[in-house]
Design a protein around this motif. Structure first.
Motif, PDB file in Angstrom:
ATOM      1  N   GLY A 170       0.843  -1.112   0.035  1.00  0.00           N
ATOM      2  CA  GLY A 170       0.031   0.026  -0.066  1.00  0.00           C
ATOM      3  C   GLY A 170       0.968   1.265  -0.015  1.00  0.00           C
ATOM      4  N   VAL A 171       1.953   1.180   0.496  1.00  0.00           N
ATOM      5  CA  VAL A 171       2.972   2.511   0.659  1.00  0.00           C
ATOM      6  C   VAL A 171       3.275   2.646  -0.694  1.00  0.00           C
ATOM      7  CG1 VAL A 171       4.843   3.245   1.428  1.00  0.00           C
ATOM      8  CG2 VAL A 171       3.866   1.901   2.970  1.00  0.00           C
ATOM      9  N   LEU A 172       3.762   1.710  -1.312  1.00  0.00           N
ATOM     10  CA  LEU A 172       4.300   1.705  -2.926  1.00  0.00           C
ATOM     11  C   LEU A 172       3.226   2.086  -3.834  1.00  0.00           C
ATOM     12  CD1 LEU A 172       6.664   1.617  -4.752  1.00  0.00           C
ATOM     13  CD2 LEU A 172       6.227  -0.615  -5.088  1.00  0.00           C
ATOM     14  N   GLY A 173       1.849   1.714  -3.418  1.00  0.00           N
ATOM     15  CA  GLY A 173       0.758   1.881  -4.308  1.00  0.00           C
ATOM     16  C   GLY A 173       0.214   3.344  -4.168  1.00  0.00           C
ATOM     17  N   ALA A 174       0.399   4.144  -2.845  1.00  0.00           N
ATOM     18  CA  ALA A 174       0.045   5.306  -2.990  1.00  0.00           C
ATOM     19  C   ALA A 174       0.960   6.332  -3.568  1.00  0.00           C
ATOM     20  CB  ALA A 174       0.047   5.733  -1.169  1.00  0.00           C
ATOM     21  N   LEU A 175       2.409   5.857  -3.435  1.00  0.00           N
ATOM     22  CA  LEU A 175       3.101   6.962  -4.139  1.00  0.00           C
ATOM     23  C   LEU A 175       2.947   6.775  -5.460  1.00  0.00           C
ATOM     24  CD1 LEU A 175       6.450   5.828  -2.199  1.00  0.00           C
ATOM     25  CD2 LEU A 175       5.436   8.169  -2.644  1.00  0.00           C
ATOM     26  N   LEU A 176       2.800   5.527  -6.293  1.00  0.00           N
ATOM     27  CA  LEU A 176       2.670   5.376  -7.566  1.00  0.00           C
ATOM     28  C   LEU A 176       1.211   6.125  -8.172  1.00  0.00           C
ATOM     29  CD1 LEU A 176       3.755   2.080  -8.077  1.00  0.00           C
ATOM     30  CD2 LEU A 176       5.079   3.963  -8.842  1.00  0.00           C
ATOM     31  N   LEU A 177       0.211   5.743  -7.312  1.00  0.00           N
ATOM     32  CA  LEU A 177      -0.937   6.639  -7.714  1.00  0.00           C
ATOM     33  C   LEU A 177      -1.042   8.122  -7.566  1.00  0.00           C
ATOM     34  CD1 LEU A 177      -3.445   4.394  -5.907  1.00  0.00           C
ATOM     35  CD2 LEU A 177      -3.288   4.464  -8.579  1.00  0.00           C
ATOM     36  N   ALA A 178      -0.178   8.688  -6.508  1.00  0.00           N
ATOM     37  CA  ALA A 178      -0.178  10.095  -6.455  1.00  0.00           C
ATOM     38  C   ALA A 178       0.549  10.537  -7.812  1.00  0.00           C
ATOM     39  CB  ALA A 178       0.494  10.550  -5.220  1.00  0.00           C
ATOM     40  N   VAL A 179       1.915   9.968  -8.035  1.00  0.00           N
ATOM     41  CA  VAL A 179       2.570  10.540  -9.112  1.00  0.00           C
ATOM     42  C   VAL A 179       1.643  10.428 -10.473  1.00  0.00           C
ATOM     43  CG1 VAL A 179       4.600  10.103 -10.404  1.00  0.00           C
ATOM     44  CG2 VAL A 179       4.923  10.269  -7.845  1.00  0.00           C
ATOM     45  N   GLN A 180       1.029   9.238 -10.617  1.00  0.00           N
ATOM     46  CA  GLN A 180       0.146   9.195 -11.806  1.00  0.00           C
ATOM     47  C   GLN A 180      -0.774  10.138 -11.967  1.00  0.00           C
ATOM     48  OE1 GLN A 180      -1.781   5.543 -11.851  1.00  0.00           O
ATOM     49  NE2 GLN A 180      -2.441   5.455 -14.030  1.00  0.00           N
ATOM     50  N   ALA A 181      -1.462  10.480 -10.953  1.00  0.00           N
ATOM     51  CA  ALA A 181      -2.422  11.553 -10.919  1.00  0.00           C
ATOM     52  C   ALA A 181      -1.855  12.980 -11.201  1.00  0.00           C
ATOM     53  CB  ALA A 181      -3.277  11.574  -9.616  1.00  0.00           C
ATOM     54  N   ASN A 182      -0.779  13.115 -10.701  1.00  0.00           N
ATOM     55  CA  ASN A 182       0.087  14.474 -10.982  1.00  0.00           C
ATOM     56  C   ASN A 182      -0.749  15.684 -10.597  1.00  0.00           C
ATOM     57  OD1 ASN A 182       1.958  16.065 -11.590  1.00  0.00           O
ATOM     58  ND2 ASN A 182       1.693  16.037 -13.735  1.00  0.00           N
ATOM     59  N   ARG A 183      -1.348  15.736  -9.425  1.00  0.00           N
ATOM     60  CA  ARG A 183      -2.394  16.724  -9.151  1.00  0.00           C
ATOM     61  C   ARG A 183      -1.704  17.756  -8.062  1.00  0.00           C
ATOM     62  NH1 ARG A 183      -8.051  13.988  -8.015  1.00  0.00           N
ATOM     63  NH2 ARG A 183      -8.468  13.063 -10.193  1.00  0.00           N
ATOM     64  N   GLY A 184      -0.481  17.556  -7.466  1.00  0.00           N
ATOM     65  CA  GLY A 184       0.312  18.523  -6.771  1.00  0.00           C
ATOM     66  C   GLY A 184       0.676  17.769  -5.429  1.00  0.00           C
ATOM     67  N   ILE A 185       1.290  18.408  -4.672  1.00  0.00           N
ATOM     68  CA  ILE A 185       1.989  17.853  -3.264  1.00  0.00           C
ATOM     69  C   ILE A 185       0.790  17.684  -2.384  1.00  0.00           C
ATOM     70  CG2 ILE A 185       2.535  20.109  -2.505  1.00  0.00           C
ATOM     71  CD1 ILE A 185       4.365  16.872  -1.686  1.00  0.00           C
ATOM     72  N   THR A 186      -0.370  18.631  -2.107  1.00  0.00           N
ATOM     73  CA  THR A 186      -1.525  18.470  -1.402  1.00  0.00           C
ATOM     74  C   THR A 186      -2.171  17.100  -1.761  1.00  0.00           C
ATOM     75  OG1 THR A 186      -2.764  19.800  -2.830  1.00  0.00           O
ATOM     76  CG2 THR A 186      -1.688  20.947  -0.912  1.00  0.00           C
ATOM     77  N   TYR A 187      -2.628  16.864  -3.002  1.00  0.00           N
ATOM     78  CA  TYR A 187      -3.124  15.651  -3.159  1.00  0.00           C
ATOM     79  C   TYR A 187      -2.367  14.377  -2.898  1.00  0.00           C
ATOM     80  CZ  TYR A 187      -5.347  12.092  -6.059  1.00  0.00           C
ATOM     81  OH  TYR A 187      -5.710  10.811  -6.584  1.00  0.00           O
ATOM     82  N   SER A 188      -0.973  14.478  -3.104  1.00  0.00           N
ATOM     83  CA  SER A 188      -0.065  13.260  -2.863  1.00  0.00           C
ATOM     84  C   SER A 188      -0.237  12.967  -1.170  1.00  0.00           C
ATOM     85  CB  SER A 188       1.194  13.746  -3.197  1.00  0.00           C
ATOM     86  OG  SER A 188       2.046  12.797  -2.699  1.00  0.00           O
ATOM     87  N   LEU A 189      -0.094  14.251  -0.493  1.00  0.00           N
ATOM     88  CA  LEU A 189      -0.277  14.065   1.106  1.00  0.00           C
ATOM     89  C   LEU A 189      -1.670  13.489   1.605  1.00  0.00           C
ATOM     90  CD1 LEU A 189       1.488  17.312   2.198  1.00  0.00           C
ATOM     91  CD2 LEU A 189       2.491  14.865   2.627  1.00  0.00           C
ATOM     92  N   ALA A 190      -2.819  13.946   0.956  1.00  0.00           N
ATOM     93  CA  ALA A 190      -4.056  13.689   1.353  1.00  0.00           C
ATOM     94  C   ALA A 190      -4.222  12.151   0.897  1.00  0.00           C
ATOM     95  CB  ALA A 190      -5.100  14.395   0.750  1.00  0.00           C
ATOM     96  N   LEU A 191      -3.824  11.754  -0.289  1.00  0.00           N
ATOM     97  CA  LEU A 191      -3.925  10.372  -0.706  1.00  0.00           C
ATOM     98  C   LEU A 191      -3.224   9.504   0.324  1.00  0.00           C
ATOM     99  CD1 LEU A 191      -4.835   8.306  -2.833  1.00  0.00           C
ATOM    100  CD2 LEU A 191      -2.792   8.633  -4.009  1.00  0.00           C
ATOM    101  N   GLY A 192      -2.115   9.985   0.668  1.00  0.00           N
ATOM    102  CA  GLY A 192      -1.027   9.062   1.679  1.00  0.00           C
ATOM    103  C   GLY A 192      -1.703   8.881   3.087  1.00  0.00           C
ATOM    104  N   LEU A 193      -2.310  10.177   3.402  1.00  0.00           N
ATOM    105  CA  LEU A 193      -2.799  10.268   4.742  1.00  0.00           C
ATOM    106  C   LEU A 193      -4.229   9.373   4.743  1.00  0.00           C
ATOM    107  CD1 LEU A 193      -2.603  10.940   7.688  1.00  0.00           C
ATOM    108  CD2 LEU A 193      -3.792  13.059   7.076  1.00  0.00           C
ATOM    109  N   GLY A 194      -5.044   9.567   3.680  1.00  0.00           N
ATOM    110  CA  GLY A 194      -6.430   8.717   3.731  1.00  0.00           C
ATOM    111  C   GLY A 194      -5.840   7.257   3.409  1.00  0.00           C
ATOM    112  N   ALA A 195      -4.941   7.090   2.905  1.00  0.00           N
ATOM    113  CA  ALA A 195      -4.663   5.450   2.691  1.00  0.00           C
ATOM    114  C   ALA A 195      -4.378   4.934   3.719  1.00  0.00           C
ATOM    115  CB  ALA A 195      -3.706   5.207   1.463  1.00  0.00           C
TER     116      ALA A 195
END
Length: 195
Positions: A117-142
């Motif tokens: 799940g850790v690697l999955g959150a990273l890959l999904l955040a990079v694939q979406a390319n919506r910014g650092i806040t999206y990446s942080l929200a996705l990681g925390l939510g996951a």
């Protein structure tokens, strides 16, 4: 701000990494010890996983944008994200042990290492390319969704132990059936957010 909240809710409930995508299922199906020890261990694992996902999301997105994109090496993202997660586990566990001495963080290293799940959150955040806040929200939510599923499944497992389960279904079969039913229950959150 609305996008951050929606991403948190979506990653925790709707697109849960354990139930929607089978990422990080290993800790879910592990046999539990006595209820008090198992509950403390599950909360320690949930906190550690949430912190690791949040920290990896922050550093992973920064490395991707500052190093891989300018050099044109975006196809090597897996070779950067995998060691990043591995290198952050030991310092994070030491820090959490110091901050929360009442929780058993020892022995969680293999569970965090094998958590996809850790690697999955990273890959999904990079694939979406919506910014650092999206990446942080996705990681925390996951991470919070992972912790929620672990807690709910632990309580469900304790209820199953007190019931008379037919012999062929005892152990792993009833755990898999329970996880499937929990996944169906979480499908009810699909209509929660409408674009």
């Amino acid at each position: 701000m609305t996008e951050i909240v929606l991403t948190l809710i979506s990653a925790a409930l709707i697109n849960n990494f354990v139930l929607q995508w089978p990422l990080g299922v290993d800790p879910l199906l592990q046999a539990s010890a006595e209820p008090q020890v198992a509950r403390r261990r599950i909360h320690a694992l949930g906190i550690a996983t949430s912190c690791l996902m949040l920290l990896c999301s922050l550093l992973g997105y920064g490395l991707y944008q500052a190093l891989l994109v300018p050099l044109g090496l975006t196809s090597l993202q897996l070779f950067v994200f995998l060691p990043l997660g591995v290198l952050l586990i030991a310092p994070l566990l030491k820090l959490l042990t110091r901050m929360l001495p009442g929780l058993p963080f020892d022995g969680l290293w293999p569970l965090l290492l094998g958590n996809a799940g850790v690697l999955g959150a990273l890959l999904l955040a990079v694939q979406a390319n919506r910014g650092i806040t999206y990446s942080l929200a996705l990681g925390l939510g996951a991470g919070l969704g992972f912790w929620l599923v672990l807690s709910l499944f632990s309580d469900l497992r304790q209820r199953i132990l007190n019931n008379d389960v037919p012999l062929p279904f005892r152990g792993l079969p009833i755990d898999l059936i329970s996880a499937g039913l929990m996944a169906v229950a979480f499908l009810g959150f699909n209509g929660l957010l409408n674009p």
